[in-house]
Design an enzyme around this catalytic site. Sequence first.
Site, PDB file in Angstrom:
ATOM      1  N   GLU A 106       0.873  -1.175   0.000  1.00  0.00           N
ATOM      2  CA  GLU A 106       0.000   0.000   0.000  1.00  0.00           C
ATOM      3  C   GLU A 106       0.910   1.225   0.000  1.00  0.00           C
ATOM      4  O   GLU A 106       1.770   1.357   0.867  1.00  0.00           O
ATOM      5  CB  GLU A 106      -0.892  -0.023   1.237  1.00  0.00           C
ATOM      6  CG  GLU A 106      -1.904   1.100   1.312  1.00  0.00           C
ATOM      7  CD  GLU A 106      -2.733   1.025   2.592  1.00  0.00           C
ATOM      8  OE1 GLU A 106      -3.933   1.340   2.532  1.00  0.00           O
ATOM      9  OE2 GLU A 106      -2.180   0.658   3.655  1.00  0.00           O
ATOM     10  N   GLU A 197      -8.056  11.317   2.507  1.00  0.00           N
ATOM     11  CA  GLU A 197      -8.244  10.301   3.539  1.00  0.00           C
ATOM     12  C   GLU A 197      -8.203  10.950   4.916  1.00  0.00           C
ATOM     13  O   GLU A 197      -7.487  11.923   5.145  1.00  0.00           O
ATOM     14  CB  GLU A 197      -7.149   9.237   3.451  1.00  0.00           C
ATOM     15  CG  GLU A 197      -7.299   8.125   4.479  1.00  0.00           C
ATOM     16  CD  GLU A 197      -6.315   6.991   4.259  1.00  0.00           C
ATOM     17  OE1 GLU A 197      -6.040   6.274   5.227  1.00  0.00           O
ATOM     18  OE2 GLU A 197      -5.827   6.823   3.129  1.00  0.00           O
TER      19      GLU A 197
END
Length: 216
Positions: A106, A197
């Site tokens: 990620e 985010e």
Amino acid sequence: MVQLSRLAASLLVPAGVLAAPAAESKLQRRFDGNGFNNWSEGGSNIKCVNGPGGSFTADWNSQGGFVCGKGWNGQGDRTITYSGTYNATGPGYLAIYGWTRNPLIEYYIVESHADLAPNEPWTSKGTFTIDEGTYEVFTATRVEKPSIEGTRTFEQYWSVRQEKRVGGTVTTGKHFQQWAQLGMNLGTYDSVIVAVEGYTAQGGSGSAGSAAIEIE
């Protein structure tokens, strides 16, 4: 040293949500609006709205984690140009965000952020200067956390820009090259998005979004 904050869980890019890879012409490389991503865990006052072309908005005033944005399936070494806004309190950021498989990684190229100060074992790998800015590189290990392959243990790679901005050009391949020189190797590219985010365990608020996104 960039101060980083704890993120509760890895945030997912669901399969099938993103648009197909951009075609060859300059016009077709502009975002077509089909790759909108919207994910959250908890929180009752998080609003992410898809807009035309490469635009989207996010507004939040809540506890709980979320990610929203627009992007593409696949895509490796690319130049991404974006413009947007970001105003927030609490943990969160505006970033180029993606996953690879084999190995499962990620990754984040953070362009702007509010609080980022994790209570977990982050490792600084130094700094480098590209795209008219200085980035600090970090790694972290997520143990049995959600991923695009279910609950797994995997690595996170981070480039965090020291001069915050909400518009510009990110050359992803330059980050990937710097990471590789540090032994941070990626796998097969799964997806990449221009993302907002946040993780607001203690409460946070903000507004952010993109006005335009283009990939080459």
